[in-house]
Write a protein that holds these residues in place. Structure first.
Motif, short mmCIF file in Angstrom:
data_model
loop_
_atom_site.label_atom_id
_atom_site.label_comp_id
_atom_site.label_asym_id
_atom_site.label_seq_id
_atom_site.Cartn_x
_atom_site.Cartn_y
_atom_site.Cartn_z
N ALA A 430 27.75 -15.62 -25.21
CA ALA A 430 27.98 -15.99 -24.14
C ALA A 430 26.55 -15.75 -23.36
N TRP A 431 25.94 -14.98 -23.48
CA TRP A 431 24.90 -15.22 -22.63
C TRP A 431 24.40 -16.23 -22.69
N TRP A 432 23.56 -16.29 -23.96
CA TRP A 432 22.69 -18.14 -24.52
C TRP A 432 23.72 -19.19 -25.24
N PRO A 433 24.78 -19.69 -24.72
CA PRO A 433 25.87 -20.62 -25.22
C PRO A 433 24.58 -21.85 -26.10
N TYR A 434 25.40 -22.39 -26.74
CA TYR A 434 25.54 -23.42 -27.21
C TYR A 434 25.55 -24.40 -26.17
N GLU A 435 24.11 -25.63 -25.74
CA GLU A 435 24.33 -26.22 -23.92
C GLU A 435 24.14 -27.93 -24.94
N THR A 436 24.30 -29.08 -24.51
CA THR A 436 24.25 -29.68 -25.07
C THR A 436 24.37 -31.12 -24.50
N VAL A 437 24.06 -32.18 -24.18
CA VAL A 437 24.27 -34.15 -23.35
C VAL A 437 24.40 -34.31 -24.56
N LEU A 438 26.01 -35.28 -23.30
CA LEU A 438 26.78 -35.84 -24.81
C LEU A 438 26.23 -37.26 -24.62
N SER A 452 22.88 -34.56 -32.43
CA SER A 452 24.15 -34.63 -34.08
C SER A 452 23.86 -36.34 -34.33
N TYR A 453 23.80 -37.31 -33.13
CA TYR A 453 23.86 -38.93 -32.82
C TYR A 453 22.73 -38.91 -31.33
N PRO A 454 21.15 -38.44 -32.20
CA PRO A 454 20.16 -39.33 -31.10
C PRO A 454 20.15 -40.67 -31.31
N HIS A 455 20.33 -41.30 -31.40
CA HIS A 455 20.90 -42.61 -31.07
C HIS A 455 22.30 -43.00 -29.98
N THR A 570 28.71 -47.89 -10.02
CA THR A 570 27.14 -48.07 -9.59
C THR A 570 27.13 -49.79 -10.24
N GLY A 571 28.47 -49.84 -11.63
CA GLY A 571 28.59 -50.97 -12.21
C GLY A 571 27.83 -50.45 -14.06
N ALA A 572 26.97 -49.65 -14.10
CA ALA A 572 26.30 -49.56 -15.00
C ALA A 572 26.91 -49.53 -16.22
N ARG A 573 26.00 -50.12 -17.09
CA ARG A 573 25.70 -50.15 -18.67
C ARG A 573 25.29 -50.00 -19.78
N TRP A 574 26.86 -49.67 -20.58
CA TRP A 574 25.95 -48.63 -21.86
C TRP A 574 24.89 -49.06 -22.36
N THR A 575 23.72 -48.40 -23.09
CA THR A 575 21.88 -48.89 -23.05
C THR A 575 22.10 -48.02 -24.46
N ALA A 576 21.23 -47.76 -25.34
CA ALA A 576 20.46 -46.86 -26.40
C ALA A 576 19.80 -45.94 -25.65
N ALA A 577 19.70 -45.13 -26.33
CA ALA A 577 18.78 -43.61 -26.15
C ALA A 577 18.14 -44.16 -25.93
N PRO A 578 17.06 -43.27 -24.23
CA PRO A 578 15.91 -43.89 -23.53
C PRO A 578 14.76 -43.08 -24.72
N PRO A 579 13.81 -43.46 -23.77
CA PRO A 579 12.47 -43.11 -24.60
C PRO A 579 12.31 -42.29 -24.36
N SER A 580 12.81 -41.07 -23.05
CA SER A 580 12.58 -39.53 -23.63
C SER A 580 13.80 -39.22 -22.84
N PRO A 581 14.49 -38.80 -24.29
CA PRO A 581 16.51 -38.58 -23.50
C PRO A 581 15.68 -36.72 -23.48
N PRO A 582 16.92 -36.22 -22.50
CA PRO A 582 17.01 -34.86 -22.24
C PRO A 582 16.66 -33.79 -23.06
N ASP A 583 16.12 -33.21 -23.13
CA ASP A 583 15.68 -32.39 -24.15
C ASP A 583 16.19 -30.90 -23.75
N ILE A 584 17.70 -30.74 -24.51
CA ILE A 584 18.51 -29.60 -24.37
C ILE A 584 17.93 -28.41 -25.43
N ARG A 585 17.97 -26.89 -24.90
CA ARG A 585 17.56 -26.11 -26.01
C ARG A 585 17.97 -25.48 -27.13
#
Length: 585
Positions: A430-438, A452-455, A570-585
């Motif tokens: 519970a102190w150091w749970p799994y965390e990630t970006v989706l 699991s899906y870096p792209h 915002t009118g944003a559109r889906w794009t491929a993974a950015p060059p420097s994706p956020p790094d989750i521990r």
């Protein structure tokens, strides 16, 4: 006025006793099977009862007294049809560690018996109170890795402790290291008794070979008969082999343990540890055998049944008991249908004590050591330990730490360490749970872990973050620091959406952290948004008045709703993974 209802209430409670229910629903065709199973079971109960009594530091006769009374007590109050209770190899070292320091070396055996009986009564009180309080869940305080480590350490402790008796001498030592040193010193001094070693080692070989090749034959009984025969043929008593001797005749008298007031505190500590191990053992055995017979496990009633069994044993010069998987399996294979099997076993042991108290007088003590050592080997789980090494190094380390705790600190500190490690492991998760970006994966519904899906595709200006634990005082700052790190990536997001479905609670400390975090993000023109927040957690957030800073429009029922709102704004559109994706521990 209400007194007229008391007799009816009493009768209703009486009829609810499992033993009476079993009598009223008993089928005639079960009788022969139960009697035969009881006879078969007795052949195992007698030698094991005496052996485990000595393992607990008590006279062999107390093991038989314990076997009789605990089976009768459980037959009346225990819910399982075939579970067999009795002296247990896993409890023996715990009982010895509790009572022997109080009885002192070379102390009065009667004082040791009184301490063991009081310990059983205290275990009964713990169990009955736990049953009334519906505390069966406390068995879960022992996780599988720590149980494996504890049992492995217990097996080693039993093995080393029984080797001197197996080889015909004694070692006065406390603790595994001292016992190992003492064992080596005695062997170096030539204390080994060849006849005793031959009986003991031969007994182990006979039991293990028969259990492997002819599992339906009562291996322990065969070994005991052979050992008694060897005593008669070779006169082992005159060759330095200790014998059990004639047992006291008759049924044990009702006895209130006579102990000192200052014995109660150390006994209470031992009783708690024994109750925990006994409960965990009973629930696991009950679950295993209930699954085969289609019964349901009633944890709180099991505690009441174990409590009744311990109370009965404690009032008749017995000691704490637990269920035995091996003895229950023997009863099941022999055709046992109900607790009448245990009652038959109790009656047969009683008849033996009344009519044939000298039946086991020529039984060598090394044979009893062989019984205990072979039982201890069944506690070892090498396969489980290896599997932990392959599957989870953290849980493997927990297992090894529990093993070392028992081996180096002793069985009672070992069980305390095992519980502490299990609780700390839960806290660690519970102190150091799994965390990630989706992100979004084309062809797959929903939003998925970028590990699991870096792209996976992302929306510019939006980060979807998942935190797999309740938010509370210990992990709130971890959550805050990760959100702030995500907020300061380049380019900075304008929305950070919390995939909040795994967040099952928010305490007051976490609420304060959330408030400060939202204010910090607002100052940087970043919105903190929640999706899939559970209703009870949402109500807590409102009660904490967090909606003063967190915009109520930033709570969405689903991730899809949050993403749609962001895209509409915002009118944003889906794009491929950015060059420097956020790094989750």
């Amino acid at each position: 006025m209400t007194s007229g209802h008391h007799p009816r209430d009493a009768m209703r409670r009486l009829r609810a006793l499992p033993g009476l229910q079993a009598v009223t629903s008993y089928r005639r065709e079960w009788l022969l099977k139960d009697v035969i199973a009881g006879i078969v079971l007795t052949t195992l109960l007698v030698p094991q009862g005496m052996a485990y009594a000595e393992l607990a530091g008590l006279p062999p006769i107390s093991g038989l007294y314990t076997s009789i009374l605990c089976m009768l007590g459980y037959a009346v109050f225990g819910p399982s049809r075939i579970l067999v209770l009795g002296p247990d190899s896993s409890l023996g070292p715990m009982i010895a560690a509790t009572i022997l320091p109080l009885a002192a070396s070379n102390g009065d055996p009667q004082r040791a018996v009184a301490l063991g009986s009081m310990l059983a009564i205290m275990v009964a009180v713990v169990m009955i109170l736990a049953a009334v309080g519906k505390l069966g869940f406390v068995a879960d305080l022992l996780s599988k890795p720590t149980v494996i480590g504890y049992m492995n350490g217990l097996a080693l402790t039993i093995l080393i402790g029984q080797l001197p008796k197996l080889l015909g001498f004694k070692v006065e030592a406390s603790g595994l290291v001292e016992e190992c040193v003492g064992l080596v010193e005695e062997l170096s001094a030539g204390s080994l008794v060849p006849a005793a070693a031959a009986v003991g080692i031969g007994g182990i070989v006979v039991i293990l070979v028969l259990q492997r090749l002819l599992p339906k034959i009562p291996a322990v009984l065969v070994m005991v008969v052979l050992a008694i025969a060897a005593t008669s043929v070779f006169g082992l008593g005159s060759h330095g082999v200790s014998l059990v001797g004639t047992l006291p005749q008759g049924f044990p008298p009702l006895t209130l343990p006579d102990i000192r007031l200052d014995d109660l505190a150390p006994l209470a500590g031992g009783a708690l540890g024994i109750a925990l191990v006994s409960l965990a053992d009973t629930i696991s055995n009950a679950s295993a055998f209930a699954a085969r017979s289609g019964q349901q496990v009633r944890g709180n009633q099991e505690m009441a049944g174990i409590g009744a069994a311990n109370l009965a044993a404690g009032l008749f010069q017995g000691f704490p008991v637990s269920t035995s998987g091996s003895r229950t399996a023997v009863a099941e294979r022999a055709g046992a249908k109900t607790q009448l099997t245990g009652v038959v076993g109790a009656l047969l042991i009683t008849l033996m004590l009344i009519l044939l108290p000298g039946l086991f007088r020529d039984l060598p003590q090394p044979a009893l050591a062989a019984v205990v050592i072979t039982a201890s080997l069944s506690l070892v789980d090498v396969g489980g330990t290896v599997r932990l090494w392959r599957q989870s190094r953290v849980e493997f380390l927990l297992c090894i730490t529990a093993f070392l705790g028992v081996a180096l600190l002793g069985v009672l500190p070992g069980i305390a360490l095992a519980v502490a490690l299990s609780v700390l492991n839960v806290f660690r998760r519970a102190w150091w749970p799994y965390e990630t970006v989706l992100g979004r994966v084309p062809g797959l519904g929903g939003y998925h872990d970028i590990r699991s899906y870096p792209h996976a595709e992302r929306l510019p200006g939006l980060v979807i973050y998942r935190f797999d634990a309740p938010l509370f005082f210990a992990n709130a700052k971890t959550f805050r620091d990760e959100i702030l790190r995500l907020a300061r990536t380049d380019p900075a997001p304008t929305w950070i959406v919390i995939a909040a479905e795994p967040i099952t609670d928010v305490d007051t400390t976490a609420a304060d952290v959330l408030e400060d975090l939202d204010e910090t993000l607002n100052a940087e023109h970043i919105h903190l948004v929640f999706a899939e927040l559970k209703d009870p957690v949402r109500r807590k957030i409102e009660r904490y008045e967090l909606t003063r800073t967190i915009d109520t429009r930033h709570f969405f029922p689903t991730l899809e709703a949050a993403v749609t709102a962001f895209r509409d704004q915002t009118g944003a559109r889906w794009t491929a993974a950015p060059p420097s994706p956020p790094d989750i521990r």
